[in-house]
Design a protein around this motif. Structure first.
Motif, PDB file in Angstrom:
ATOM      1  N   GLY A  31     -10.863  -2.832  13.182  1.00 11.56           N
ATOM      2  CA  GLY A  31     -11.478  -2.426  11.922  1.00 11.56           C
ATOM      3  C   GLY A  31     -10.623  -1.407  11.197  1.00 11.56           C
ATOM      4  O   GLY A  31      -9.402  -1.519  11.135  1.00 11.56           O
ATOM      5  N   HIS A  32     -11.275  -0.392  10.666  1.00 13.63           N
ATOM      6  CA  HIS A  32     -10.587   0.681   9.952  1.00 13.63           C
ATOM      7  C   HIS A  32     -10.442   1.927  10.817  1.00 13.63           C
ATOM      8  O   HIS A  32     -10.142   3.004  10.308  1.00 13.63           O
ATOM      9  CB  HIS A  32     -11.356   1.041   8.678  1.00 13.63           C
ATOM     10  N   ASN A  33     -10.681   1.773  12.129  1.00 19.02           N
ATOM     11  CA  ASN A  33     -10.640   2.893  13.062  1.00 19.02           C
ATOM     12  C   ASN A  33      -9.183   3.197  13.433  1.00 19.02           C
ATOM     13  O   ASN A  33      -8.577   2.487  14.233  1.00 19.02           O
ATOM     14  CB  ASN A  33     -11.464   2.543  14.305  1.00 19.02           C
ATOM     15  N   LEU A  34      -8.627   4.241  12.841  1.00 16.45           N
ATOM     16  CA  LEU A  34      -7.221   4.571  13.060  1.00 16.45           C
ATOM     17  C   LEU A  34      -6.937   4.971  14.500  1.00 16.45           C
ATOM     18  O   LEU A  34      -5.870   4.654  15.042  1.00 16.45           O
ATOM     19  CB  LEU A  34      -6.768   5.671  12.103  1.00 16.45           C
TER      20      LEU A  34
ATOM     21  N   ARG B 141      -3.618   5.824   3.976  1.00 12.09           N
ATOM     22  CA  ARG B 141      -4.483   5.509   5.125  1.00 12.09           C
ATOM     23  C   ARG B 141      -4.459   4.008   5.394  1.00 12.09           C
ATOM     24  O   ARG B 141      -4.299   3.576   6.535  1.00 12.09           O
ATOM     25  CB  ARG B 141      -5.913   5.981   4.848  1.00 12.09           C
ATOM     26  N   MET B 142      -4.619   3.218   4.337  1.00  8.56           N
ATOM     27  CA  MET B 142      -4.615   1.764   4.494  1.00  8.56           C
ATOM     28  C   MET B 142      -3.245   1.266   4.958  1.00  8.56           C
ATOM     29  O   MET B 142      -3.157   0.369   5.796  1.00  8.56           O
ATOM     30  CB  MET B 142      -5.013   1.076   3.188  1.00  8.56           C
TER      31      MET B 142
ATOM     32  N   ILE C 284     -12.974   6.242   6.342  1.00  5.10           N
ATOM     33  CA  ILE C 284     -12.881   5.078   5.458  1.00  5.10           C
ATOM     34  C   ILE C 284     -14.058   5.006   4.483  1.00  5.10           C
ATOM     35  O   ILE C 284     -13.904   4.533   3.360  1.00  5.10           O
ATOM     36  CB  ILE C 284     -12.712   3.759   6.254  1.00  5.10           C
TER      37      ILE C 284
ATOM     38  N   ARG D 274     -13.716   6.093   0.801  1.00  3.96           N
ATOM     39  CA  ARG D 274     -12.926   5.362  -0.203  1.00  3.96           C
ATOM     40  C   ARG D 274     -13.693   5.180  -1.501  1.00  3.96           C
ATOM     41  O   ARG D 274     -13.102   4.915  -2.534  1.00  3.96           O
ATOM     42  CB  ARG D 274     -12.440   4.028   0.356  1.00  3.96           C
TER      43      ARG D 274
ATOM     44  N   LYS E 145       0.840  -1.212   0.000  1.00  2.00           N
ATOM     45  CA  LYS E 145       0.000   0.000   0.000  1.00  2.00           C
ATOM     46  C   LYS E 145       0.868   1.253   0.000  1.00  2.00           C
ATOM     47  O   LYS E 145       0.585   2.221  -0.719  1.00  2.00           O
ATOM     48  CB  LYS E 145      -0.931   0.023   1.216  1.00  2.00           C
TER      49      LYS E 145
ATOM     50  N   GLU F 222      -3.001   1.945   8.690  1.00  2.00           N
ATOM     51  CA  GLU F 222      -3.815   0.972   9.427  1.00  2.00           C
ATOM     52  C   GLU F 222      -3.128  -0.390   9.498  1.00  2.00           C
ATOM     53  O   GLU F 222      -3.043  -1.009  10.572  1.00  2.00           O
ATOM     54  CB  GLU F 222      -5.177   0.832   8.747  1.00  2.00           C
ATOM     55  N   ILE F 223      -2.620  -0.850   8.377  1.00  2.22           N
ATOM     56  CA  ILE F 223      -2.032  -2.187   8.340  1.00  2.22           C
ATOM     57  C   ILE F 223      -0.682  -2.216   9.062  1.00  2.22           C
ATOM     58  O   ILE F 223      -0.360  -3.208   9.718  1.00  2.22           O
ATOM     59  CB  ILE F 223      -1.933  -2.699   6.890  1.00  2.22           C
TER      60      ILE F 223
ATOM     61  N   LYS G 245      -1.519  -2.628  12.683  1.00  2.00           N
ATOM     62  CA  LYS G 245      -1.931  -4.005  12.973  1.00  2.00           C
ATOM     63  C   LYS G 245      -0.744  -4.966  12.880  1.00  2.00           C
ATOM     64  O   LYS G 245      -0.654  -5.910  13.666  1.00  2.00           O
ATOM     65  CB  LYS G 245      -3.051  -4.436  12.027  1.00  2.00           C
TER      66      LYS G 245
END
Length: 170
Positions: free
Chosen positions: A87-90, A61-62, A119, A122, A39, A65-66, A69
């Motif tokens: 989830g996608h909650n930064l 953004r992705m 998110i 997108r 990404k 997030e990743i 994680k």
């Protein structure tokens, strides 16, 4: 600022290569960091077009997030359920990142996360400034370099920080 950014680039590039070849770390975490790297690299490609592609902000953004994680997975483990809970909650990802790392000084990144659209955006045309595109990239790369520094021996930043302190730049 340039020297610090350069050191981040070098530590990330060489650290990621070592990290990606590791056999001693959690496979789920390694899978996540490799996805985050894809990404981040695709964000660079979009940013370097003749006219920077505004969809780079969602790639950054992705990646952010990743990377969060992946760090959690590599440091303390992260189940699919726990990843889905974030989830996608930064903000939630940042809180879990800080809890796993103990790096409470990273709470300052909370204000930097506002550069990213929600998110749900997108699926919409991105309407962000060029500076926001680059700010988003810097946030993503910052998390990428945090992960690589934590799990590799890449620390080019340390002598640079010492130099900058000796010259009273910081």
């Amino acid at each position: 600022d340039y020297l610090v950014f350069w050191a981040d680039c070098m530590d990330y590039a060489f650290g990621f290569d070592a990290l990606a070849r590791s056999h001693d770390l959690d496979m789920h975490g390694l899978k996540l960091i490799k996805a985050a790297d894809q990404k981040l690299r695709s964000s660079v490609t979009l940013l370097l077009e003749a006219r920077p592609n505004k969809s780079a902000i969602m790639r950054s953004r992705m990646a952010t997030e990743i990377f969060m994680k992946s760090y959690i997975a590599l440091k303390i483990g992260l189940s699919e359920k726990e990843a889905l809970d974030i989830g996608h909650n930064l903000k939630k990802g940042l809180d879990k990142f800080i809890a796993a790392s103990g790096m409470t000084h990273l709470k300052k990144f909370e204000e930097k996360l506002i550069v990213f659209p929600p998110i749900v955006e997108r699926y919409s045309e991105q309407m962000v400034s060029s500076s926001a595109l680059w700010d988003g990239f810097v946030v993503a790369q910052s998390f990428g370099v945090l992960v690589t520094r934590e799990f590799t021996k890449r620390r080019l930043i340390e002598p640079i920080i010492q130099y900058l302190k000796s010259k009273k730049f910081i």
